[in-house]
Write a protein that holds these residues in place. Sequence first.
Motif, PDB file in Angstrom:
ATOM      1  N   UNK A  19      84.089  36.776  -3.354  1.00 37.25           N
ATOM      2  CA  UNK A  19      84.119  36.388  -1.934  1.00 37.25           C
ATOM      3  C   UNK A  19      83.512  37.490  -1.081  1.00 37.25           C
ATOM      4  N   UNK A  20      83.917  38.736  -1.338  1.00 30.40           N
ATOM      5  CA  UNK A  20      83.391  39.850  -0.544  1.00 30.40           C
ATOM      6  C   UNK A  20      81.888  40.015  -0.752  1.00 30.40           C
ATOM      7  N   UNK A  21      81.420  39.782  -1.989  1.00 25.89           N
ATOM      8  CA  UNK A  21      79.983  39.880  -2.258  1.00 25.89           C
ATOM      9  C   UNK A  21      79.223  38.813  -1.486  1.00 25.89           C
ATOM     10  N   UNK A  22      79.699  37.567  -1.579  1.00 24.54           N
ATOM     11  CA  UNK A  22      79.020  36.465  -0.874  1.00 24.54           C
ATOM     12  C   UNK A  22      79.078  36.669   0.634  1.00 24.54           C
TER      13      UNK A  22
ATOM     14  N   UNK B 159      78.802  46.197   5.773  1.00 25.83           N
ATOM     15  CA  UNK B 159      79.295  47.399   5.096  1.00 25.83           C
ATOM     16  C   UNK B 159      80.770  47.259   4.743  1.00 25.83           C
ATOM     17  N   UNK B 160      81.564  46.751   5.691  1.00 23.05           N
ATOM     18  CA  UNK B 160      82.994  46.611   5.442  1.00 23.05           C
ATOM     19  C   UNK B 160      83.307  45.653   4.306  1.00 23.05           C
ATOM     20  N   UNK B 161      82.457  44.655   4.121  1.00 22.13           N
ATOM     21  CA  UNK B 161      82.679  43.686   3.042  1.00 22.13           C
ATOM     22  C   UNK B 161      82.262  44.278   1.697  1.00 22.13           C
ATOM     23  N   UNK B 162      81.112  44.940   1.657  1.00 20.19           N
ATOM     24  CA  UNK B 162      80.606  45.464   0.391  1.00 20.19           C
ATOM     25  C   UNK B 162      81.452  46.627  -0.132  1.00 20.19           C
ATOM     26  N   UNK B 163      82.092  47.359   0.757  1.00 19.40           N
ATOM     27  CA  UNK B 163      82.892  48.495   0.309  1.00 19.40           C
ATOM     28  C   UNK B 163      84.062  48.061  -0.575  1.00 19.40           C
TER      29      UNK B 163
ATOM     30  N   UNK C 191      81.360  42.990  -9.741  1.00 18.72           N
ATOM     31  CA  UNK C 191      81.049  44.041  -8.790  1.00 18.72           C
ATOM     32  C   UNK C 191      79.554  44.009  -8.511  1.00 18.72           C
ATOM     33  N   UNK C 192      79.193  44.485  -7.346  1.00 18.35           N
ATOM     34  CA  UNK C 192      77.784  44.532  -6.968  1.00 18.35           C
ATOM     35  C   UNK C 192      77.345  45.988  -6.916  1.00 18.35           C
TER      36      UNK C 192
END
Length: 461
Positions: free
Chosen positions: A187-190, A205-209, A226-227
């Motif tokens: 979800x955070x990646x998308x 940035x806040x999502x990818x962290x 993980x990305x």
Amino acid sequence: DNNKNNNTINTNEQANEYVQVKHKSLWCLTATDDVDNKIREAHFFETAPSIHLARSLLDLCGDFNEAGKAAFEICDDLSSLAADTLHEHRQLVVEIMESLLKYARLQFQKDNTIGDSFGRVSICDSYLGHLKLIRRLLAKDHRYVVSISDFTHTERATLLRDHLIQDDYMELAVEVCDQCAIDSKLVWIAWGKSLLRLGMYEEAKGKFQRCLKLPNSDQSQIHEHLITAEEIVGLIECTSPTPRLELEQICKQISISDPKESHKDINQDDKNNNHEQEEYIQQLQNRVEADIKSLKKNEQKSELKSFLDKKRIEECVYYLMNFGSPTQLIRFYMRHFLITDAVRCCISNSLESSVYVQLILDICINFGLMNQLQLSFSTIDQTLDSVNHLIVLTVKYFQFKKHYNLLYQFLLNSNHFSGAALTCITLFGLAKDSSEKNSFLLKAKAHFQEALTQEKGQTNS
């Protein structure tokens, strides 16, 4: 036959008459089949649905455990049917489900015959927590047909999460993950990718962290979902630099535009479509030719530039510096012809000589960027002390590869006249034409003289 028809007519009249006065009396069967069928068809509850009536009927069971289980099953069925009800009635259905769950919890608490009453009560509590999520799901879209028991099944909850991601309901997808204890990394990646496409870099940035893979992490402990920083950089490089304000203005113009006016222009647009396409193709060809000419000029001047704007370069550097490796950062710099930054990164991280040769020097040779590489040395340190080891490494590499012409030009640009003279002597030995041999001898003589002059000047100073 006439008697039978008369009896049927009388029965129907009696049934209709009974149904018409139903609001004045209690609903009651008459033991006459035709009349009873009419009553059943016409019957309804005055206040339907009635949670009070449901509780009263369930209380007739006498068994607390059975009454609680029945209320629990009814609640589960209602959650599946809620999506098919009218939008304005869905919240009412959720309220009924909440009342039924509270009733079931109360019945389980009263039941002392079974030892696991606490477990059943805790299930009711967890289901009551899911009702808030169900209410939000029903408010968003009628397509989400879920039963309350789906939240206890990992596969069903995962499928719901994937549907929410596909529909861009990221907050709901995260809430499903939290309540159902399933992986939220996807979800955070998308979510981060979606924000990147909109040019909302700070929000991304806040999502990818929450889902970034660190370069030095133990491979056995790395989560499969993980990305990497390089993947994010690839997304930024592929996205358009359209600012967020520009997107908002476009959306505003679309919402203000009159569909009637656009409909009037359709015929005229169709007439001019072919002409516009021809003009566009011609403009595109001219642009390509201009880009090729510009590229050739840049190659001659060794001034190839990145296609990224400053903001996107900063974002890429942020992810690679904080979540990538020095070699990944150098590859990015060289990919966008930021040679000075690449050399500085190599020096500051004390990387091996092979990294400099493979990632910086070879690229500069292949793209004709040796002048820019030498300029980066003087930009980093005018005394050349901190980059001296790279200069020596470059000279040795040219000698090993027998790139004597490149070596000569490199030494000459570095004002290393004695080295340039010795290289001319080497080229003299390799030359086949007599005029070329004479040219290299003359150059060697001139460079030796410049070296002597240079040495005298340093001695006098």
